[in-house]
Design a protein around this motif. Structure first.
Motif, short mmCIF file in Angstrom:
data_model
loop_
_atom_site.label_atom_id
_atom_site.label_comp_id
_atom_site.label_asym_id
_atom_site.label_seq_id
_atom_site.Cartn_x
_atom_site.Cartn_y
_atom_site.Cartn_z
N PRO A 112 -19.12 -8.01 3.30
CA PRO A 112 -19.24 -6.62 2.82
C PRO A 112 -18.14 -5.70 3.36
N THR A 113 -17.79 -5.86 4.63
CA THR A 113 -16.72 -5.04 5.20
C THR A 113 -15.39 -5.38 4.55
N ALA A 114 -15.14 -6.67 4.34
CA ALA A 114 -13.89 -7.09 3.69
C ALA A 114 -13.78 -6.51 2.29
N THR A 115 -14.90 -6.51 1.57
CA THR A 115 -14.90 -5.98 0.19
C THR A 115 -14.53 -4.51 0.17
N LEU A 116 -15.11 -3.74 1.11
CA LEU A 116 -14.79 -2.31 1.16
C LEU A 116 -13.34 -2.08 1.58
N PHE A 117 -12.86 -2.88 2.51
CA PHE A 117 -11.48 -2.70 2.95
C PHE A 117 -10.47 -3.12 1.88
N SER A 118 -10.91 -3.92 0.92
CA SER A 118 -10.01 -4.22 -0.20
C SER A 118 -9.71 -2.94 -1.00
N GLN A 119 -10.70 -2.04 -1.07
CA GLN A 119 -10.48 -0.74 -1.71
C GLN A 119 -9.56 0.13 -0.85
N VAL A 120 -9.75 0.04 0.47
CA VAL A 120 -8.89 0.80 1.38
C VAL A 120 -7.43 0.39 1.18
N LEU A 121 -7.19 -0.91 1.04
CA LEU A 121 -5.82 -1.40 0.86
C LEU A 121 -5.19 -0.88 -0.43
N VAL A 122 -6.03 -0.62 -1.42
CA VAL A 122 -5.52 -0.10 -2.69
C VAL A 122 -5.20 1.39 -2.58
N GLN A 123 -6.05 2.15 -1.90
CA GLN A 123 -5.91 3.61 -1.90
C GLN A 123 -5.13 4.17 -0.71
N ASN A 124 -5.29 3.53 0.46
CA ASN A 124 -4.69 4.09 1.67
C ASN A 124 -3.22 3.67 1.78
N LEU A 182 -7.10 -10.10 -0.23
CA LEU A 182 -5.84 -10.49 -0.85
C LEU A 182 -5.62 -9.74 -2.16
N LYS A 183 -6.70 -9.55 -2.90
CA LYS A 183 -6.62 -8.82 -4.16
C LYS A 183 -6.23 -7.36 -3.91
N GLY A 184 -6.85 -6.75 -2.90
CA GLY A 184 -6.53 -5.35 -2.59
C GLY A 184 -5.12 -5.19 -2.06
N LEU A 185 -4.60 -6.23 -1.41
CA LEU A 185 -3.29 -6.16 -0.79
C LEU A 185 -2.15 -6.35 -1.80
N ALA A 186 -2.47 -6.81 -2.99
CA ALA A 186 -1.45 -7.19 -3.97
C ALA A 186 -0.42 -6.10 -4.22
N ASP A 187 -0.84 -4.87 -4.34
CA ASP A 187 0.08 -3.77 -4.65
C ASP A 187 0.31 -2.85 -3.46
N ASN A 188 -0.12 -3.28 -2.26
CA ASN A 188 0.06 -2.45 -1.07
C ASN A 188 1.46 -2.64 -0.50
N LYS A 189 2.19 -1.55 -0.34
CA LYS A 189 3.56 -1.63 0.17
C LYS A 189 3.69 -1.07 1.59
N ALA A 190 2.58 -0.63 2.18
CA ALA A 190 2.63 0.04 3.48
C ALA A 190 2.31 -0.90 4.64
N LEU A 191 1.39 -1.84 4.42
CA LEU A 191 0.90 -2.68 5.52
C LEU A 191 1.98 -3.66 5.99
N TYR A 221 -1.96 -17.57 4.42
CA TYR A 221 -0.56 -17.76 4.08
C TYR A 221 -0.09 -16.71 3.08
N LEU A 222 -0.88 -16.50 2.03
CA LEU A 222 -0.49 -15.54 1.00
C LEU A 222 -0.45 -14.12 1.55
N VAL A 223 -1.40 -13.79 2.41
CA VAL A 223 -1.40 -12.47 3.05
C VAL A 223 -0.15 -12.32 3.91
N HIS A 224 0.18 -13.37 4.64
CA HIS A 224 1.38 -13.33 5.49
C HIS A 224 2.64 -13.08 4.66
N GLN A 225 2.73 -13.69 3.49
CA GLN A 225 3.90 -13.52 2.64
C GLN A 225 4.05 -12.07 2.18
N ILE A 226 2.93 -11.46 1.78
CA ILE A 226 2.98 -10.07 1.31
C ILE A 226 3.35 -9.13 2.45
#
Length: 432
Positions: free
Chosen positions: A347-359, A381-390, A406-411
Motif C-alpha cells: 500500500p505504501t509503494a502504491t501511494l508513493f508511485s503517485q508521489v513519483l509522478v507528481q513530486n 517502477l511505473k510511477g518512476l517512468a516519467d520522473n526526471k528528478a530522482l 535493475y530497471l529502477v537503477h537504469q532510470i
C-alpha cells in the motif's frame, strides 16, 4: 725565579660562533614569556623567532588571547594529538586546539569530584574560538546520593530493575550560553569503553540533565546544528527539548537518532517543524509508530523549509508511510526521505508511485529493508517512468525483485547523468 707566560687559544674559535645580542635577547624573551610576555612591541621578524621558540606547555592564560600565530597552535595540536584534521575546524589550528581541549575536559568531568573552575576559568580564554562541541561521553558522579528523586527512571529501566538511583551529569547551563559563537553541539550521554564495568546507570540521561540542557540550548541563539544521540531520550524529555527549541532563530539541523522517542515525542517534533527553520531532521532508530508518523506528515504538508527527513529503523508501517506519501503529494521542499526498515508494504509503494509522478522536488528515496513486494515494486517502477528528478532510489532488500531493481537503477542513473550535465553547463556559484 723565572716566570713563564703562555697564551692558550682555541684554534676553532671564531667571532661567527658568538651569538648576536639580538638573538640572546629574543631567547631570553622566549624563556621568560610566562612571567613577562613580550610580543606585540617586537618587529615582525623578531616576533616570528620568539613564536618559534615558545614552549607549547605555557599556560593558556598567557597564550590564549596573546598568541594568534597558527604555526604555534599547530605545534600545540600535533604534539598533543596524533590525528589532526583542521578541515573540520574551519582550517584553523587555534580553533581546533580550544575546541578539542574543552571537549576533553568535559569528557573527563566527574560531578562532585572535578573542580568546576577547570571549565569556568577556560571560558574567557576559549569563548572567541569555539564554534563546535562534540562530546561523546559524560561521566556520572562517583558517589550517588541515595535520596535522589527516582522519577527519572524510564518504564524500561524500572521494569528490569536498572538504575535504582538517578545520577545527574555536568550542567552545561553555565557553559553553552557563554560561548557566543557556538554553532554546532553534538552530545551523547553515556560512558565510552566501560568494558566489564557496564551498568545501565552509566547511560542515564536524567530529567534534570534534560532541563539543564534545554535551558542552555534555548539561550544559545546562534546554534545551527543540535545532535543528541544514543542518550535514551524518551517522549517526556523530547517534549521538554522541543518546548525550548520552538521559534529558535537559527536552528537548521536536529538529530535525535538512536534514542527512545515514541509517538508523543514525534508529535512534539511535528510541532517544531513548523515553528522553526529546520532543514534536516534525523529520528533514525527510535520507536515512532503510525501516530507519530502521521503527525510528522501533517507538519510536512504545511512545511516549506525541511529538505531532509530520516525515519530509518522505526515502525511507522503502512498507515504512517501512506500519511507521509500523501503529504509529499503537496510538499515542494523535501529533497530526501529515508523510510528504510519501517515494516512498509505494497500500500505504501502504491501511494508513493503517485508521489513519483507528481513530486518534482524529491531527489533521494530510501525504502530498503521493507516488504514492498513484487507488485509494489512494479507500481514504483511505473510511477518512476516519467520522473526526471530522482537521482537516488534505494530498494535493497525491499522484496521488489531483481528485474525491478535493475530497471529502477537504469532510470535513476539516467537522471543522475542528466543532472550532472546540467550542472556542468550551468554551475551554481556561491555569493561572495
Amino acid at each position: 725565579s723565572y716566570c713563564t707566560h703562555r697564551i692558550i687559544e682555541d684554534p676553532e674559535w671564531s667571532l661567527v660562533t658568538v651569538p648576536h645580542l639580538t638573538e640572546l635577547c629574543l631567547q631570553h624573551i622566549a624563556d621568560n614569556f610566562e612571567k613577562k610576555p613580550i610580543l606585540d612591541c617586537l618587529l615582525p621578524e623578531h616576533q616570528r623567532k620568539v613564536l618559534d621558540r615558545l614552549s607549547t606547555g605555557l599556560p593558556l592564560a598567557v597564550t590564549a588571547n596573546l598568541v594568534s600565530d597558527e604555526d604555534y597552535w599547530k605545534r600545540c595540536c600535533t604534539e598533543r594529538w596524533q590525528v589532526c584534521d583542521i578541515s573540520n575546524y574551519g582550517d584553523s589550528w587555534k580553533r581546533m586546539f580550544f575546541e578539542r581541549h574543552l571537549e576533553n575536559i568535559l569528557k573527563r568531568f566527574i560531578p562532585n569530584t572535578t573542580d568546576p573552575n577547570q571549565v569556568q576559568e577556560l571560558i574567557p580564554l576559549c569563548k572567541d574560538y569555539v564554534r563546535k562541541l562534540d562530546v561523546d561521553q559524560f561521566l556520572p558522579p562517583v558517589q550517588v546520593d541515595q535520596k535522589e528523586d527516582r522519577n527519572d527512571l524510564s518504564d524500561t529501566e524500572s521494569a528490569f530493575g536498572f538504575n535504582k538511583v538517578s545520577m545527574h551529569h555536568y550542567d552545561l547551563g553555565a557553559l553553552i550560553p557563554a560561548l557566543p559563537h557556538l554553532e554546532e553541539l553534538h552530545l551523547t550521554y553515556g560512558v565510552k569503553d566501560c568494558g566489564m564495568n557496564f551498568e545501565w546507570k552509566l547511560f542515564n540521561f536524567t530529567y534534570q540533565d534534560c532541563c539543564n540542557l534545554a535551558a542552555a540550548v534555548k539561550m544559545c541563539h546562534n546554534l545551527k546544528v543540535f545532535k543528541l544521540t544514543q542518550s535514551r531520550v524518551d517522549d517526556k524529555k523530547t517534549e521538554l527539548l522541543v518546548r525550548n527549541l520552538l521559534d529558535h532563530p537559527c536552528l537548521v539541523e536536529l538529530n535525535l537518532s538512536h534514542n527512545l522517542i515514541g509517538d508523543k515525542g514525534a508529535q512534539a517534533v511535528g510541532k517544531l517543524i513548523n515553528h522553526s527553520r529546520l532543514e534536516t531532521l534525523d529520528l533514525c532508530n527510535n520507536q515512532v509508530h503510525h501516530l507519530g508518523a502521521q503527525a510528522l506528515a501533517q507538519a510536512l504538508a504545511e512545511n516549506s523549509t525541511l529538505t531532509s527527513l530520516n525515519l530509518r529503523l522505526n515502525c511507522v508501517e503502512d498507515k504512517g508511510g501512506q500519511a507521509i506519501g500523501r503529504a509529499l503529494l503537496t510538499n515542494t521542499t523535501l529533497k530526501s526521505i529515508h523510510l528504510g526498515s519501517n515494516n512498509l508494504s505494497e500500500p505504501t509503494a502504491t501511494l508513493f508511485s503517485q508521489v513519483l509522478v507528481q513530486n518534482t522536488t524529491l531527489v533521494t528515496i530510501n525504502f530498503s529493508c521493507n516488504h514492498l513486494g513484487l507488485d509494489g515494486g512494479k507500481q514504483l517502477l511505473k510511477g518512476l517512468a516519467d520522473n526526471k528528478a530522482l537521482t537516488e532510489f534505494d530498494l535493497r532488500m525491499a522484496e521488489v525483485g531483481q528485474e525491478t531493481e535493475y530497471l529502477v537503477h537504469q532510470i535513476v542513473w539516467a537522471n543522475r547523468e542528466a543532472a550532472r550535465l546540467r550542472f556542468m553547463q550551468h554551475p551554481v556559484t556561491k555569493p561572495l
